[in-house]
Write an enzyme that holds these catalytic residues in place. Structure first.
Site, mmCIF file in Angstrom:
data_model
loop_
_atom_site.group_PDB
_atom_site.id
_atom_site.type_symbol
_atom_site.label_atom_id
_atom_site.label_comp_id
_atom_site.label_asym_id
_atom_site.label_seq_id
_atom_site.Cartn_x
_atom_site.Cartn_y
_atom_site.Cartn_z
ATOM 1 N N ILE A 136 -95.679 -5.653 -77.593
ATOM 2 C CA ILE A 136 -95.056 -4.432 -77.083
ATOM 3 C C ILE A 136 -95.600 -4.254 -75.679
ATOM 4 C CG2 ILE A 136 -94.823 -1.942 -77.347
ATOM 5 C CD1 ILE A 136 -94.809 -2.334 -80.348
ATOM 6 N N TYR B 75 -100.118 1.970 -84.540
ATOM 7 C CA TYR B 75 -100.466 1.727 -83.136
ATOM 8 C C TYR B 75 -101.932 2.076 -82.954
ATOM 9 C CZ TYR B 75 -100.205 2.276 -77.983
ATOM 10 O OH TYR B 75 -100.407 2.201 -76.627
ATOM 11 N N ARG C 163 -107.555 5.037 -75.786
ATOM 12 C CA ARG C 163 -106.873 6.295 -75.471
ATOM 13 C C ARG C 163 -107.108 7.370 -76.534
ATOM 14 N NH1 ARG C 163 -102.921 6.478 -71.471
ATOM 15 N NH2 ARG C 163 -102.382 4.480 -70.510
ATOM 16 N N LYS D 181 -99.263 -2.529 -83.845
ATOM 17 C CA LYS D 181 -99.453 -2.824 -82.427
ATOM 18 C C LYS D 181 -100.937 -2.626 -82.152
ATOM 19 C CE LYS D 181 -98.602 -1.224 -77.723
ATOM 20 N NZ LYS D 181 -97.992 -0.187 -76.844
ATOM 21 N N TYR E 66 -107.539 12.966 -80.283
ATOM 22 C CA TYR E 66 -108.295 14.186 -79.967
ATOM 23 C C TYR E 66 -109.079 14.735 -81.151
ATOM 24 C CZ TYR E 66 -109.789 18.588 -77.971
ATOM 25 O OH TYR E 66 -110.561 19.627 -77.536
ATOM 26 N N THR F 22 -96.581 5.250 -75.016
ATOM 27 C CA THR F 22 -97.465 5.664 -73.921
ATOM 28 C C THR F 22 -96.801 5.453 -72.572
ATOM 29 O OG1 THR F 22 -99.345 4.997 -75.283
ATOM 30 C CG2 THR F 22 -99.764 5.362 -72.948
#
Length: 293
Positions: A204, A132, A137, A162, A106, A43
């Site tokens: 991270i 992740y 997000r 993560k 999405y 990201t």
């Protein structure tokens, strides 16, 4: 498998193009300063606004510059399973040690869809994956039972997570089911102290882009159980951790790097824009608190 301070590397731009010289310099500096692994094209690396060709070139540059000194965990995630497979295969062929795989965004797959997506990738590409989970997000949340099922099915492929969910209870849930060999890596710099205390193996990090030695020293102290030093470094870094999210990331971290380093500029790609005046003031204060300016 992965531990310590792992920067999610920014992607330097110059006049709209990737600044390869600056990126190589960043990789070298991170290794010199004690970062334990590198993540290109996450990201913070503006993966949503770089082309696939640029993404693969960044994998290549990172592997070449790291030269085997630290692992490269390539950001390969996609909301399209076949595209994710392609990125993973390229990363493997270029010599990356693992892939960072964000939950498909999405299209909002179910937990059954997530199991099918990650299982397909594990079965078709011989490259370890770090899941992740960042539902803030992606909207989609990789539930603990899904993570556990994947890691049990594919112990050589699904090697860690993560976690940027902010839910600290997942650490213990994962640990009780999967043991200490499954790498649980924090995705939020400002929660890294508590995360390691709960069984995490590192972070991270966004902040490590501009403060790699401080972040590496903090992780070393925290993981060694030197809590006095860990608290001291965490509190030194904490204002900066929070300041770097006072505007859309990675604009604040790029501003911070421009202030401290000079050889990486503030340029971001639309729809991102440079950070606001208020964010700059917060970042400046965080840099002062950390002793970086």
């Amino acid at each position: 498998m992965f531990s310590g301070s792992i920067p999610a590397l920014v992607t330097p731009f110059s006049d709209g193009a990737i600044d390869e010289t600056a990126f190589r310099r960043l990789v070298e500096w991170q290794i010199e300063q004690g970062s334990s692994a590198l993540v290109p094209c996450g990201t913070t690396g503006e993966a949503p606004t770089i082309t696939s060709e640029e993404q693969h070139r960044l994998f290549e540059l990172c592997v070449e510059q790291a030269a085997g000194r630290v692992p490269v965990i390539a950001g390969c995630g996609s909301n399209d399973t076949q595209t994710a497979k392609w990125h993973m295969q390229v990363a493997k062929d270029l010599g990356c040690q693992a892939a960072l795989m964000v939950a498909p965004y999405y299209n909002r797959p179910s937990q059954a869809g997530l199991l099918a997506h990650f299982s397909y990738l594990a079965e078709n590409v011989d490259l370890p994956m770090v899941l992740y989970n960042v539902p803030g997000r992606t909207v989609t949340d990789i539930a603990p039972e899904t993570t556990i099922e994947l890691a049990r099915r594919f112990p050589e492929r699904i090697v860690g997570i993560k976690d940027a969910s902010g839910d600290m209870t997942r650490l213990t849930t994962h640990r009780m089911a999967l043991g200490s060999t499954f790498a649980q890596i924090c995705g939020n710099d400002d929660m890294a102290l508590q995360y390691n205390a709960g069984g995490g193996t590192g972070c991270i990090s966004v902040t490590a882009n501009v403060a790699p030695k401080l972040c590496a020293d903090f992780q070393a102290a925290s993981l060694a159980g030197d809590m006095a030093k860990a608290h001291e470094l965490n509190e030194r870094l904490f204002p900066l951790h929070q300041a770097l999210f006072t505007d859309a990331s990675p604009a604040p971290i790029k501003y911070a790097m421009a202030r401290v380093l000079g050889w990486i500029g503030e340029e971001v790609r639309l729809p991102l824009v440079p950070c606001s005046a208020a964010s700059r003031l917060a970042v400046d204060a965080g840099l002062v608190a950390a002793g970086l300016i």
